[in-house]
Design a protein around this motif. Structure first.
Motif, PDB file in Angstrom:
ATOM      1  N   SER A 162      65.146  -1.401  -4.009  1.00 21.83           N
ATOM      2  CA  SER A 162      63.742  -1.151  -3.653  1.00 21.83           C
ATOM      3  C   SER A 162      63.183  -2.345  -2.902  1.00 21.83           C
ATOM      4  N   PHE A 214      59.999  -2.471  -1.801  1.00 16.38           N
ATOM      5  CA  PHE A 214      58.592  -2.630  -2.202  1.00 16.38           C
ATOM      6  C   PHE A 214      58.443  -2.283  -3.677  1.00 16.38           C
ATOM      7  N   TRP A 269      57.234   7.789  -1.996  1.00 13.53           N
ATOM      8  CA  TRP A 269      56.483   8.965  -1.546  1.00 13.53           C
ATOM      9  C   TRP A 269      55.537   8.571  -0.404  1.00 13.53           C
ATOM     10  N   TYR A 303      52.327   8.156 -12.118  1.00 11.74           N
ATOM     11  CA  TYR A 303      52.574   7.923 -13.551  1.00 11.74           C
ATOM     12  C   TYR A 303      51.343   7.211 -14.086  1.00 11.74           C
ATOM     13  N   TYR A 333      63.381   9.816 -19.046  1.00  7.46           N
ATOM     14  CA  TYR A 333      63.299   9.910 -17.585  1.00  7.46           C
ATOM     15  C   TYR A 333      63.942  11.213 -17.114  1.00  7.46           C
ATOM     16  N   PRO A 371      54.515   6.324  -6.599  1.00  5.85           N
ATOM     17  CA  PRO A 371      55.803   5.934  -6.019  1.00  5.85           C
ATOM     18  C   PRO A 371      55.653   5.509  -4.556  1.00  5.85           C
ATOM     19  N   ALA A 396      64.918   0.354 -14.810  1.00  9.76           N
ATOM     20  CA  ALA A 396      65.288   1.629 -14.181  1.00  9.76           C
ATOM     21  C   ALA A 396      65.346   2.711 -15.252  1.00  9.76           C
ATOM     22  N   TYR A 397      65.043   3.918 -14.854  1.00 11.61           N
ATOM     23  CA  TYR A 397      65.163   5.101 -15.709  1.00 11.61           C
ATOM     24  C   TYR A 397      64.552   4.904 -17.106  1.00 11.61           C
ATOM     25  N   GLN A 446      66.352   7.615   0.082  1.00 11.71           N
ATOM     26  CA  GLN A 446      65.362   6.919  -0.753  1.00 11.71           C
ATOM     27  C   GLN A 446      64.549   6.024   0.168  1.00 11.71           C
ATOM     28  N   ALA A 447      63.303   6.433   0.410  1.00 12.43           N
ATOM     29  CA  ALA A 447      62.470   5.762   1.412  1.00 12.43           C
ATOM     30  C   ALA A 447      62.069   4.339   1.020  1.00 12.43           C
ATOM     31  N   ASN A 501      56.249  -0.277  -6.641  1.00 11.69           N
ATOM     32  CA  ASN A 501      55.383   0.902  -6.711  1.00 11.69           C
ATOM     33  C   ASN A 501      53.956   0.416  -6.964  1.00 11.69           C
ATOM     34  N   LYS A 512      71.731   8.632  -4.724  1.00 11.26           N
ATOM     35  CA  LYS A 512      70.468   8.353  -4.031  1.00 11.26           C
ATOM     36  C   LYS A 512      70.440   7.023  -3.304  1.00 11.26           C
ATOM     37  N   LYS A 514      60.861   7.845   6.361  1.00  7.97           N
ATOM     38  CA  LYS A 514      62.143   8.112   5.686  1.00  7.97           C
ATOM     39  C   LYS A 514      63.244   8.452   6.702  1.00  7.97           C
ATOM     40  N   TYR A 566      55.677  -5.520 -14.865  1.00  8.42           N
ATOM     41  CA  TYR A 566      56.430  -4.635 -13.977  1.00  8.42           C
ATOM     42  C   TYR A 566      56.982  -5.454 -12.809  1.00  8.42           C
ATOM     43  N   ARG A 567      58.302  -5.657 -12.784  1.00  2.78           N
ATOM     44  CA  ARG A 567      58.995  -6.482 -11.789  1.00  2.78           C
ATOM     45  C   ARG A 567      58.370  -7.878 -11.678  1.00  2.78           C
ATOM     46  N   GLU A 623      57.601   7.846   2.718  1.00  2.00           N
ATOM     47  CA  GLU A 623      58.124   9.107   3.286  1.00  2.00           C
ATOM     48  C   GLU A 623      57.011   9.888   3.985  1.00  2.00           C
TER      49      GLU A 623
HETATM   50  N1  EPU Z   1      60.179   9.923  -3.758  1.00  2.00           N
HETATM   51  C1  EPU Z   1      59.807  10.322  -2.495  1.00  2.00           C
HETATM   52  N2  EPU Z   1      60.629  10.006  -1.451  1.00  2.00           N
HETATM   53  C2  EPU Z   1      61.803   9.347  -1.625  1.00  2.00           C
HETATM   54  C3  EPU Z   1      62.201   8.967  -2.929  1.00  2.00           C
HETATM   55  C4  EPU Z   1      61.358   9.260  -3.981  1.00  2.00           C
HETATM   56  O1  EPU Z   1      58.777  10.923  -2.290  1.00  2.00           O
HETATM   57  O2  EPU Z   1      62.464   9.079  -0.618  1.00  2.00           O
HETATM   58  C5  EPU Z   1      59.249  10.192  -4.871  1.00  2.00           C
HETATM   59  C6  EPU Z   1      59.657  11.384  -5.679  1.00  2.00           C
HETATM   60  O3  EPU Z   1      58.518  12.136  -5.928  1.00  2.00           O
HETATM   61  C7  EPU Z   1      60.130  10.803  -6.990  1.00  2.00           C
HETATM   62  C8  EPU Z   1      59.379   9.504  -7.070  1.00  2.00           C
HETATM   63  O4  EPU Z   1      59.197   9.083  -5.722  1.00  2.00           O
HETATM   64  O5  EPU Z   1      59.806  11.627  -8.051  1.00  2.00           O
HETATM   65  C9  EPU Z   1      60.131   8.435  -7.843  1.00  2.00           C
HETATM   66  O6  EPU Z   1      61.395   8.234  -7.259  1.00  2.00           O
HETATM   67  P1  EPU Z   1      62.603   7.578  -8.064  1.00  2.00           P
HETATM   68  O7  EPU Z   1      62.778   8.248  -9.367  1.00  2.00           O
HETATM   69  O8  EPU Z   1      63.772   7.500  -7.152  1.00  2.00           O
HETATM   70  O9  EPU Z   1      62.092   6.118  -8.431  1.00  2.00           O
HETATM   71  P2  EPU Z   1      61.221   5.029  -7.631  1.00  2.00           P
HETATM   72  O10 EPU Z   1      59.899   4.936  -8.285  1.00  2.00           O
HETATM   73  O11 EPU Z   1      61.259   5.301  -6.180  1.00  2.00           O
HETATM   74  C10 EPU Z   1      61.945   3.070  -9.223  1.00  2.00           C
HETATM   75  C11 EPU Z   1      62.531   1.698  -9.112  1.00  2.00           C
HETATM   76  C12 EPU Z   1      64.026   1.770  -8.833  1.00  2.00           C
HETATM   77  C13 EPU Z   1      64.678   2.519  -9.999  1.00  2.00           C
HETATM   78  C14 EPU Z   1      64.035   3.915 -10.086  1.00  2.00           C
HETATM   79  C15 EPU Z   1      64.553   4.709 -11.261  1.00  2.00           C
HETATM   80  C16 EPU Z   1      60.711   0.295  -8.288  1.00  2.00           C
HETATM   81  C17 EPU Z   1      60.180  -0.482  -7.145  1.00  2.00           C
HETATM   82  N3  EPU Z   1      61.852   0.962  -8.067  1.00  2.00           N
HETATM   83  O12 EPU Z   1      62.068   3.700  -7.949  1.00  2.00           O
HETATM   84  O13 EPU Z   1      64.536   0.457  -8.830  1.00  2.00           O
HETATM   85  O14 EPU Z   1      66.076   2.635  -9.812  1.00  2.00           O
HETATM   86  O15 EPU Z   1      62.607   3.789 -10.253  1.00  2.00           O
HETATM   87  O16 EPU Z   1      64.014   4.208 -12.448  1.00  2.00           O
HETATM   88  O17 EPU Z   1      60.122   0.301  -9.368  1.00  2.00           O
HETATM   89  C18 EPU Z   1      65.224  -1.427  -7.529  1.00  2.00           C
HETATM   90  O18 EPU Z   1      64.346  -2.062  -8.101  1.00  2.00           O
HETATM   91  O19 EPU Z   1      65.966  -1.939  -6.664  1.00  2.00           O
HETATM   92  C19 EPU Z   1      65.365   0.000  -7.824  1.00  2.00           C
HETATM   93  C20 EPU Z   1      66.215   0.765  -7.153  1.00  2.00           C
END
Ligand code: EPU
Length: 338
Positions: free
Chosen positions: A234, A236, A272, A259, A191, A269, A125-126, A293-294, A238, A222, A280, A159-160, A275
């Protein structure tokens, strides 16, 4: 060791799904583990190894033996590494490390689950992943009863991903993990969301504890708290797609985030995609897609695992249909009726 029968697994999975386990064993020592795998009456039964239960979706009652790993202890070794038993709660260990001046996992604050499950999917994360601070682990080889050590490279982290989700799936029980944390105040704020929170608080040179607090703040704002709304983080992964395919998508969807992974691939993501496929915040009776958080599917209370699984499949189909991208489930789907 006590073996329980016909007990509810509701307290043992963060989704809060109320399924029943035919048998349930709490493992508090290595000898408990050896005993349970040697027991003749359980030899033929299907087994489920459970840590914090934060990455599973129970889709039926489990007509076998659930083995809950509850090994405890954090030890500072003479070489400066830290050995943590598999049953320790991950976030408690993060707090312990900060209190004792060991840094490097502050970005991984508040991730649900236990230490033993962390290497399974190389939690991240982050901007930080477990593999960056991981030295090695000890694991119980179910077939032979031997204890094997896996170094960082032998875990084949991705990655995961790890070897325990792939070629060694189902072969081992992780007993303990050894970490290499540092004592300097070096932090990782690459991040964007973290630096934004710190900026708002007027913090220019954050300490690891301040990073941890910022991460806790972001996660709490979130992500739903599993103690209040059942979820497994999460749902799913990414997806990683070819850059050439991504560029075509970008022509149609100008604001699609990504990324860069390497010169050929980008990560998109999943949140995204979900959503923008319209999911969402969707509520279907007592379950749905989280409003903030979708990527997180939620159980509002009393939902069935099979219903949430069906929702996940519908989301997969709709994302595939709209973006031609396959979403892979990150959560382990457990079906224990056999
Ligand atoms: N976004 C949307 N809709 C949403 C949420 C996010 O469009 O409802 C887009 C935004 O553009 C945002 C991007 O998705 O910039 C990334 O969102 P976020 O930073 O929340 O991270 P993520 O890629 O959705 C991943 C991990 C999370 C971790 C965060 C922060 C995976 C599968 N998930 O989420 O891990 O906390 O990054 O590093 O890689 C977990 O594994 O349970 C988990 C929560």
């Amino acid at each position: 060791m006590k073996i329980l029968e016909n007990i509810s697994l509701k307290p043992y999975n963060t989704f809060g799904i109320d399924c029943t386990a035919r048998y349930f064993a709490l493992i508090e020592s290595l000898s408990d583990l050896m005993e349970i795998f040697a027991a003749r009456e359980f030899l033929k039964l299907q087994k489920l190894i459970l840590g914090g239960g934060s990455n599973i979706l129970l889709c039926s009652d489990f007509n076998g033996l659930v083995i809950k790993i509850d090994l405890k202890g954090i030890d500072l070794l003479t070489d400066g590494s830290i050995k943590v038993q598999a049953g320790e709660n991950w976030h408690d260990f993060v707090l312990w490390s900060l209190e004792n001046g060991y840094n490097g996992i502050e970005n991984l604050s508040l991730i649900p689950g236990n230490v033993g499950a962390a290497p399974m999917q190389n939690i991240g994360a982050y901007g930080v992943e477990l593999k960056e601070v991981f030295l090695d682990l000890e694991a119980f080889h179910i077939e032979t009863g031997e204890i094997h050590v896996f170094t960082n490279s032998q875990c084949e982290f991705g990655y995961r991903e790890s070897v325990f989700k792939n070629s060694r799936k189902g072969e081992y029980v992780i007993l303990s993990v050894r970490f290499n944390l540092h004592k300097t105040d070096e932090v990782d704020i690459r991040y964007g969301a973290i630096s934004k929170v710190l900026e708002n608080q007027g913090i220019l040179h954050p300490t690891p504890k301040q990073i941890s607090n910022a991460v806790i703040y972001i996660r709490e704002s979130k992500l739903p708290d599993p103690k209040k709304i059942g979820n497994s983080g999460s749902f799913f992964k990414n997806p990683v797609v070819l850059k050439s395919d991504f560029l075509l998508l970008q022509e149609q969807y100008k604001d699609i985030p990504s990324y860069l992974i390497n010169s050929l691939e980008v990560k998109v993501p999943a949140a995204w995609l979900i959503e923008n496929a319209g999911w969402k915040g969707k509520v279907i009776g007592n379950y749905g897609v989280h409003k903030n958080q979708a990527l997180v599917l939620v159980n509002y209370g009393g939902a069935k695992g099979a219903d949430i699984y069906e929702l996940a499949q519908k989301i997969q189909a709709s994302v595939k249909n709209r973006f031609d991208i396959h979403l892979q489930m990150e959560v382990n789907i457990i079906n224990g009726t056999n």
